[in-house]
Design a protein around this motif. Structure first.
Motif, PDB file in Angstrom:
ATOM      1  N   ASN A  21       0.820  -1.211   0.000  1.00  0.00           N
ATOM      2  CA  ASN A  21       0.000   0.000   0.000  1.00  0.00           C
ATOM      3  C   ASN A  21       0.853   1.260   0.000  1.00  0.00           C
ATOM      4  N   ASP A 151     -20.632   6.690   2.392  1.00  0.00           N
ATOM      5  CA  ASP A 151     -21.115   5.313   2.472  1.00  0.00           C
ATOM      6  C   ASP A 151     -22.422   5.314   3.274  1.00  0.00           C
ATOM      7  N   THR A 200     -13.110  -0.715  12.657  1.00  0.00           N
ATOM      8  CA  THR A 200     -12.493  -1.671  11.748  1.00  0.00           C
ATOM      9  C   THR A 200     -11.392  -2.391  12.505  1.00  0.00           C
ATOM     10  N   SER A 202      -8.240  -5.646  12.418  1.00  0.00           N
ATOM     11  CA  SER A 202      -7.199  -6.219  11.571  1.00  0.00           C
ATOM     12  C   SER A 202      -7.297  -7.740  11.581  1.00  0.00           C
ATOM     13  N   ARG A 203      -6.648  -8.362  10.610  1.00  0.00           N
ATOM     14  CA  ARG A 203      -6.527  -9.830  10.645  1.00  0.00           C
ATOM     15  C   ARG A 203      -5.726 -10.267  11.860  1.00  0.00           C
ATOM     16  N   TRP A 225     -17.088  -3.080  10.495  1.00  0.00           N
ATOM     17  CA  TRP A 225     -16.921  -3.770   9.217  1.00  0.00           C
ATOM     18  C   TRP A 225     -16.385  -5.164   9.484  1.00  0.00           C
ATOM     19  N   ASP A 226     -17.163  -6.149   9.072  1.00  0.00           N
ATOM     20  CA  ASP A 226     -16.803  -7.548   9.323  1.00  0.00           C
ATOM     21  C   ASP A 226     -16.268  -8.247   8.078  1.00  0.00           C
ATOM     22  N   GLY A 227     -15.954  -7.448   7.054  1.00  0.00           N
ATOM     23  CA  GLY A 227     -15.441  -8.034   5.815  1.00  0.00           C
ATOM     24  C   GLY A 227     -16.502  -8.170   4.741  1.00  0.00           C
ATOM     25  N   ASP A 230     -18.146  -3.681   0.458  1.00  0.00           N
ATOM     26  CA  ASP A 230     -16.948  -2.871   0.202  1.00  0.00           C
ATOM     27  C   ASP A 230     -16.306  -2.424   1.505  1.00  0.00           C
ATOM     28  N   ASN A 231     -14.985  -2.338   1.489  1.00  0.00           N
ATOM     29  CA  ASN A 231     -14.252  -1.873   2.658  1.00  0.00           C
ATOM     30  C   ASN A 231     -14.498  -0.367   2.827  1.00  0.00           C
ATOM     31  N   PRO A 232     -15.096   0.057   3.938  1.00  0.00           N
ATOM     32  CA  PRO A 232     -15.427   1.474   4.119  1.00  0.00           C
ATOM     33  C   PRO A 232     -14.334   2.261   4.837  1.00  0.00           C
ATOM     34  N   TYR A 233     -13.105   1.763   4.836  1.00  0.00           N
ATOM     35  CA  TYR A 233     -12.041   2.357   5.645  1.00  0.00           C
ATOM     36  C   TYR A 233     -11.843   3.845   5.351  1.00  0.00           C
TER      37      TYR A 233
END
Length: 331
Positions: A21, A151, A200, A202-203, A225-227, A230-233
């Motif tokens: 990224n 969103d 949100t 992390s893994r 956000w549970d995955g 769309d990722n709303p980050y």
């Protein structure tokens, strides 16, 4: 900034999201057309990086593999496993490919034509550029677009919206039960004051903490956000009246302070000491305060190093290209 739109670029990493990224953020800021080339993360060639050789099956000019095809004009890499592959392209192109590396390659400042490291790292040299925060994908343009078209999952939240960015265990630290209880307790205080949490994880987030903040978000009318979908980050950051971020991720803190919203740091014991230097600098700039279960009034100019790093890289590339185009034939 010099125009790099005609340059062909590769981004070379082992696929780690944080490294990739950062590279993409720089490439997009420069307007580069780029290919992402992922080198093997496992096996003996990965174990010996950054000092060892590349997997010969992945080398330059081959028909298949990570470095297949003609070498690029610009190569932007990050992560220790990418270092041997950057070195291989530099050698195969006889130095014509401009090489840039993000973070300390651990092999010296002359390992690439351009190197960026955060201020808290020790590496220095004539080609080393430093900034307080890290490059990222949360650009001013992306934030503006997310505000213009919010969103709907976030837009319906009433009251002050607080983005909550939770990291997880790393080689530097692990979340203890007491840390998880303290974070959830302080977030509950914040929600109890009328704030709506946009969470949100992390893994790397421990499952007990993931479950606890999910239950809290549901109970208090927030969002996690549970995955799914769309990722709303970026949307979370764009709409946030304040941002709570855990101290295990310098990258998330860098993204948070690029918004101009008050940033509240949940401090974890054994946080990497070099990251603490960055946090202290941001606190001195008025961008960050410790999180204690309440909002804090902070006013500061957004802190975004990405365009600064991109401009420094572009200037260095222009000088590199000029030197090669003016060199006598055969050199």
């Amino acid at each position: 900034m010099p125009d790099l739109s005609a340059a062909r670029a590769w981004i070379v990493t082992d696929g780690k999201a944080g490294d990739e990224n950062q590279c993409v953020g720089i490439a997009e800021t420069l307007g580069l057309a780029y290919d992402i080339r992922r080198v093997p993360a496992s096996g003996p060639f990965g174990w010996t990086a950054p000092w060892g050789p590349i997997d010969p099956r992945q080398g330059p000019y081959r028909s298949k593999g990570a470095l297949a095809g003609p070498v690029p004009d610009i190569l932007i890499a990050s992560g220790r496993r990418a270092v041997p592959y950057l070195r291989a392209v530099r050698r195969a192109s006889k130095g014509r490919t401009f090489t840039a590396f993000l973070k300390d390659p651990r092999t010296g400042h002359d390992s690439a034509d351009f190197i960026w490291v955060p201020d808290y790292d020790d590496l220095r040299g004539p080609n080393v550029f430093t900034t307080l925060t890290a490059p990222h994908l949360v650009t001013a343009g992306r934030l503006a677009a997310a505000r213009a078209r919010p969103d709907p999952r976030l837009a319906i939240l009433d009251g002050p919206r607080v983005a909550v960015l939770i990291g997880g265990d790393s080689r530097h630290l692990s979340y203890r039960k007491v840390d998880m209880v303290r974070l959830v307790t302080d977030l509950r205080k914040l929600a109890g004051s009328g704030c709506r949490l946009m969470v949100t994880v992390s893994r790397r987030t421990p499952n007990p903490l993931r479950d606890a903040v999910k239950a809290l978000a549901i109970e208090t009318g927030g969002f996690l956000w549970d995955g799914a979908g769309d990722n709303p980050y970026v949307g979370m950051l764009a709409l946030a009246d304040a941002i709570v971020v855990t101290s295990d991720s310098a990258n998330m803190v860098s993204e948070a302070v690029s918004t101009g919203a008050p940033v509240l740091l949940f401090d974890l014991p054994r946080t990497y000491i070099r990251h603490r230097r960055m946090f202290a600098g941001l606190a001195m700039d008025g961008a960050l305060r410790p999180f204690a279960g309440r909002l804090e009034p902070l006013a500061y100019k957004p802190v975004d190093a990405t365009p600064l790093i991109a401009a420094a890289l572009a200037t260095r590339y222009a000088a590199h290209r000029s030197a090669w185009t003016s060199a006598p034939a055969g050199t």
